[in-house]
Design a protein around this motif. Structure first.
Motif, mmCIF file in Angstrom:
data_model
loop_
_atom_site.group_PDB
_atom_site.id
_atom_site.type_symbol
_atom_site.label_atom_id
_atom_site.label_comp_id
_atom_site.label_asym_id
_atom_site.label_seq_id
_atom_site.Cartn_x
_atom_site.Cartn_y
_atom_site.Cartn_z
ATOM 1 N N SER A 1 -21.674 -32.905 26.690
ATOM 2 C CA SER A 1 -22.502 -31.816 26.178
ATOM 3 C C SER A 1 -21.728 -30.503 26.139
ATOM 4 O O SER A 1 -21.795 -29.753 25.157
ATOM 5 N N TYR A 2 -20.989 -30.225 27.207
ATOM 6 C CA TYR A 2 -20.179 -28.995 27.222
ATOM 7 C C TYR A 2 -19.117 -29.014 26.129
ATOM 8 O O TYR A 2 -18.869 -27.991 25.478
ATOM 9 N N LEU A 3 -18.499 -30.156 25.904
ATOM 10 C CA LEU A 3 -17.481 -30.233 24.854
ATOM 11 C C LEU A 3 -18.094 -30.044 23.475
ATOM 12 O O LEU A 3 -17.491 -29.412 22.602
ATOM 13 N N GLU A 4 -19.284 -30.569 23.275
ATOM 14 C CA GLU A 4 -19.971 -30.353 22.002
ATOM 15 C C GLU A 4 -20.254 -28.875 21.790
ATOM 16 O O GLU A 4 -20.093 -28.346 20.689
ATOM 17 N N ARG A 5 -20.662 -28.195 22.844
ATOM 18 C CA ARG A 5 -20.932 -26.761 22.742
ATOM 19 C C ARG A 5 -19.655 -25.971 22.506
ATOM 20 O O ARG A 5 -19.670 -24.960 21.817
ATOM 21 N N ALA A 6 -18.557 -26.433 23.094
ATOM 22 C CA ALA A 6 -17.275 -25.754 22.878
ATOM 23 C C ALA A 6 -16.879 -25.833 21.415
ATOM 24 O O ALA A 6 -16.310 -24.895 20.860
ATOM 25 N N ASN A 7 -17.205 -26.944 20.780
ATOM 26 C CA ASN A 7 -16.864 -27.129 19.375
ATOM 27 C C ASN A 7 -17.870 -26.489 18.439
ATOM 28 O O ASN A 7 -17.593 -26.304 17.259
ATOM 29 N N ASP A 8 -19.068 -26.170 18.943
ATOM 30 C CA ASP A 8 -20.114 -25.561 18.125
ATOM 31 C C ASP A 8 -20.856 -24.523 18.949
ATOM 32 O O ASP A 8 -21.903 -24.806 19.524
ATOM 33 N N PRO A 9 -20.323 -23.283 19.027
ATOM 34 C CA PRO A 9 -20.938 -22.244 19.850
ATOM 35 C C PRO A 9 -22.390 -21.945 19.473
ATOM 36 O O PRO A 9 -23.159 -21.480 20.284
ATOM 37 N N GLU A 10 -22.791 -22.250 18.257
ATOM 38 C CA GLU A 10 -24.167 -22.021 17.833
ATOM 39 C C GLU A 10 -25.137 -22.943 18.558
ATOM 40 O O GLU A 10 -26.345 -22.736 18.513
ATOM 41 N N GLN A 11 -24.623 -23.959 19.221
ATOM 42 C CA GLN A 11 -25.452 -24.930 19.919
ATOM 43 C C GLN A 11 -25.709 -24.498 21.365
ATOM 44 O O GLN A 11 -26.257 -25.250 22.145
ATOM 45 N N GLY A 12 -25.336 -23.292 21.731
ATOM 46 C CA GLY A 12 -25.484 -22.806 23.087
ATOM 47 C C GLY A 12 -26.931 -22.654 23.521
ATOM 48 O O GLY A 12 -27.854 -23.105 22.858
ATOM 49 N N PRO A 13 -27.162 -22.014 24.661
ATOM 50 C CA PRO A 13 -28.490 -21.883 25.232
ATOM 51 C C PRO A 13 -29.516 -21.244 24.299
ATOM 52 O O PRO A 13 -30.670 -21.622 24.313
ATOM 53 N N ALA A 14 -29.107 -20.305 23.479
ATOM 54 C CA ALA A 14 -30.053 -19.659 22.562
ATOM 55 C C ALA A 14 -30.590 -20.656 21.553
ATOM 56 O O ALA A 14 -31.754 -20.603 21.174
ATOM 57 N N ALA A 15 -29.777 -21.582 21.118
ATOM 58 C CA ALA A 15 -30.205 -22.578 20.145
ATOM 59 C C ALA A 15 -31.209 -23.545 20.763
ATOM 60 O O ALA A 15 -32.099 -24.043 20.095
ATOM 61 N N GLU A 16 -31.091 -23.821 22.069
ATOM 62 C CA GLU A 16 -32.011 -24.720 22.755
ATOM 63 C C GLU A 16 -33.411 -24.131 22.818
ATOM 64 O O GLU A 16 -34.388 -24.841 22.760
#
Length: 64
Positions: A47-62
């Motif tokens: 999950s962290y690696l996915e977020r590293a590759n797509d910063p838009e998927q961070g906590p705000a997106a959740e």
């Protein structure tokens, strides 16, 4: 009910922070003895690696 994800400070929303957290999770997975715990740490690292590759998927997106 799902617990709220802790807010990540703005300076920690960048790729290096997520990569560092993924590495920490991988270390925890390697030290764990129970198969379910190992699996959980690998899922978190992924999950962290996915977020590293797509910063838009961070906590705000959740929250959306």
């Amino acid at each position: 009910m799902r617990e709220k994800t802790p807010d990540v400070p703005a300076e920690e929303r960048d790729e290096p922070w997520y990569i560092q957290r993924a590495e920490q999770e991988l270390e925890l997975a390697q030290r764990a003895e129970h198969p379910a715990v190992v699996h959980a740490h690998y899922l978190i690292a992924e999950s962290y690696l996915e977020r590293a590759n797509d910063p838009e998927q961070g906590p705000a997106a959740e929250a959306a």
